[in-house]
Design an enzyme around this catalytic site. Sequence first.
Site, PDB file in Angstrom:
ATOM      1  N   CYS A  54       0.821  -1.212   0.000  1.00  0.00           N
ATOM      2  CA  CYS A  54       0.000   0.000   0.000  1.00  0.00           C
ATOM      3  C   CYS A  54       0.858   1.267   0.000  1.00  0.00           C
ATOM      4  O   CYS A  54       2.012   1.259   0.460  1.00  0.00           O
ATOM      5  CB  CYS A  54      -0.886   0.025   1.237  1.00  0.00           C
ATOM      6  N   GLU A  56       0.575   3.948   1.851  1.00  0.00           N
ATOM      7  CA  GLU A  56       0.939   4.436   3.188  1.00  0.00           C
ATOM      8  C   GLU A  56       2.152   3.672   3.719  1.00  0.00           C
ATOM      9  O   GLU A  56       3.038   4.244   4.350  1.00  0.00           O
ATOM     10  CB  GLU A  56      -0.229   4.251   4.160  1.00  0.00           C
ATOM     11  N   CYS A  90      -2.682  -0.745   7.046  1.00  0.00           N
ATOM     12  CA  CYS A  90      -1.988   0.553   7.045  1.00  0.00           C
ATOM     13  C   CYS A  90      -2.187   1.274   8.378  1.00  0.00           C
ATOM     14  O   CYS A  90      -1.251   1.907   8.892  1.00  0.00           O
ATOM     15  CB  CYS A  90      -2.488   1.426   5.894  1.00  0.00           C
TER      16      CYS A  90
HETATM   17  N1  THU Z   1      -4.301   0.488  -1.231  1.00  0.00           N
HETATM   18  C1  THU Z   1      -3.440   1.380  -0.674  1.00  0.00           C
HETATM   19  O1  THU Z   1      -2.436   1.742  -1.274  1.00  0.00           O
HETATM   20  N2  THU Z   1      -3.731   1.853   0.555  1.00  0.00           N
HETATM   21  C2  THU Z   1      -4.813   1.481   1.294  1.00  0.00           C
HETATM   22  O2  THU Z   1      -4.946   1.903   2.436  1.00  0.00           O
HETATM   23  C3  THU Z   1      -5.825   0.618   0.718  1.00  0.00           C
HETATM   24  C4  THU Z   1      -5.510   0.015  -0.588  1.00  0.00           C
HETATM   25  C5  THU Z   1      -3.984  -0.066  -2.544  1.00  0.00           C
HETATM   26  C6  THU Z   1      -3.604  -1.530  -2.535  1.00  0.00           C
HETATM   27  C7  THU Z   1      -3.905  -1.944  -3.947  1.00  0.00           C
HETATM   28  O3  THU Z   1      -2.779  -1.636  -4.757  1.00  0.00           O
HETATM   29  C8  THU Z   1      -5.058  -1.029  -4.352  1.00  0.00           C
HETATM   30  O4  THU Z   1      -5.077   0.029  -3.409  1.00  0.00           O
HETATM   31  C9  THU Z   1      -6.402  -1.717  -4.381  1.00  0.00           C
HETATM   32  O5  THU Z   1      -6.654  -2.368  -3.180  1.00  0.00           O
END
Ligand code: THU
Length: 125
Positions: A54, A56, A90
């Site tokens: 993710c 974050e 996260c």
């Molecule tokens: N994702 C994030 O980067 N942060 C979050 O808090 C939730 C989800 C990303 C993970 C994945 O690459 C995409 O969003 C879809 O879930």
Amino acid sequence: MTDASDLLEQARQAAAASYSPYSKFRVGAVVVTADGTVFAGCNVENAAYGSSVCAEVTAITTAVASGARSISTVAVTCLEDDECFPCGNCLQVMREFGVERLITEKGEYTLEELLPYSFGPESLA
Ligand code: THU
């Protein structure tokens, strides 16, 4: 610049670098360390989906790799969804480094609001 609108704008810029060919969900985050330094991150996906990271977590681990151990603020945004909130994993990673303030496109929250009754470093003391 560390006011909320500036941090969100930096998060949007970080999201532009997102590697998200599978979800096509571009997320960007910036974190502000205790000394005021700002680090950015984006989500980085993987063909083995579970290896994706993710935005974050990318931003926080970049800050930690530069020596930071205390992070005050996180701003997160998604270019495809202006109601995006951090996932539970996260929030837990934020908890480790003392994040207090969370900025989203929907407004500002405390980590305590989004992750009450949490487990953290002092739980193991
Ligand atoms: N994702 C994030 O980067 N942060 C979050 O808090 C939730 C989800 C990303 C993970 C994945 O690459 C995409 O969003 C879809 O879930």
